[in-house]
Design an enzyme around this catalytic site. Structure first.
Site: not given
Length: 373
Positions: A101, A193
């Site tokens: 990410c 997440c």
């Protein structure tokens, strides 16, 4: 400077944005919509990108008096992070999605859009320190995120700011409360997440499906069946589907994963020790590749142990020879190198682990000989 503050809706990114304002920068807040179907609420400390998070980020921006926008990166996030995560597990690897990410979304897609719009840097709430292009561990060792930032290139680091890395987390929360930020006591996000349930195996099972295989001991004896290598990682002790411990009464650990045959190998804790780490996709945070072997401190998990080592750049990758063995070293994770003369504080570079070797090497022998003298 004109800077873009990535505001997740948490306390760290809110204080980072506030400090950027205090420093006199022209700050604009942005929340990244990374889910195509965001939930309304978080599940305690699990998950992110919910409507609640977006609202918290907007309210923090209002308190700081800065413009605020929501940018949709859901498609890019799915392709570069989620799909990559699933493919890696299907290949018997253990990826770290935070690494990807940072590399592909926050400091690539986001940073590129920010630059196109005339912003000089991207501000985040990561716990790390950055000065003159040198990336260092955070002051708060328990919150340090330099490991997941070590995939950034010199160019990406030149466009990044980490304002909270010089402060322990309790002080960040106290500062947020003093500033009137409602997220001061908001729980930290944990786990992955995009898997708010916390059940990674169920998530992967739904994506990959059943791919039967066998659990084998060190002699190749079949101990059990399993439904897919994605349910295992190197060093795993629980959930192996075994009837009991080894014959000597000691626990078994996953020591090897073969995605082609579906075999999962188990052995003793000693079988987990590795002396050499091989990696590809080497990234040197200075932008310069060392011309020969360098002394370093190697770290192979986000909050794992470290070991002194000698690293060498080879064909775009790394060969890292450890002076002490490390355990639980899994393909797909990163090996991050730190400078030893800074107490293992300064990041030198990283690579994606592609393999390991268990036999001690000459560097280890030299160390033993030096100790004997």
């Amino acid at each position: 400077m004109r800077v873009l503050a990535a505001m997740s809706g948490g306390v760290d990114s809110a204080v980072a944005a506030a400090r950027a304002v205090d420093a006199g920068h022209e700050v604009v807040g942005v929340h990244l919509a990374l889910s195509a179907s965001p939930g309304t609420l978080r599940t305690g400390s699990r998950g992110c990108c919910s409507k609640e998070d977006a609202g918290d980020a907007r309210r923090a921006a209002d308190v700081l008096g800065i413009p605020f926008y929501v940018w949709d990166f859901a498609d890019r996030f799915k392709e570069d992070v989620i799909d990559d995560f699933v493919a890696a597990y299907a290949a018997g690897e253990t990826p770290n999605p935070c690494l990807r990410c940072n590399e592909k979304i926050k400091f690539s897609a986001l940073a590129d859009r920010a630059a196109a719009l005339g912003f000089d840097a991207v501000v985040t709430g990561h716990y790390a320190r950055l000065a003159d292009g040198v990336l260092r561990r955070a002051v708060d060792a328990d919150k340090d995120q330099s490991y997941v930032l070590a995939v950034l290139t010199a160019d990406q680091l030149s466009r990044a700011m980490f304002p909270v890395g010089d402060t322990p987390k309790p002080q960040i929360r106290a500062e947020a409360a003093e500033r009137g930020l409602a997220v001061a006591d908001k729980p930290d996000s944990h786990d992955i997440c995009f898997i708010p349930s916390g059940d990674t195996q169920a998530f992967l099972g739904a994506k990959i499906g059943i791919r039967p295989g066998a659990v084998l001991d060190a002699d190749g004896t079949k101990l059990a069946d399993h439904e897919g290598v994605h349910g295992f990682t190197i060093g795993q002790r629980k959930g192996l589907g075994l009837p009991g411990p080894a014959a000597d009464g000691k626990p078994r650990y996953v020591t090897g994963i073969d995605p082609d045959t579906g075999d999962v190998h188990v052995g003793s804790a000693k079988d987990l020790e590795v002396w050499t780490v091989l990696a590809d996709r080497a990234i040197w945070t200075s932008g310069e590749t060392p011309s020969g072997p360098i002394e370093c401190v190697a770290q192979v998990r986000a909050h794992g142990g470290t070991a002194p080592a000698v690293a060498e750049a080879v064909d775009g990758g790394l060969v890292v020879r450890l002076r002490e063995p490390l355990t639980g070293v899994a393909r797909g994770q990163a090996v991050v190198l730190y400078r030893p003369d800074t107490d293992g504080d300064e990041v030198l570079g990283s690579g994606t682990i592609s393999g390991t070797e268990r036999e001690p090497h000459s560097y280890a022998s030299e160390l033993v000989s030096d100790s004997a003298r």
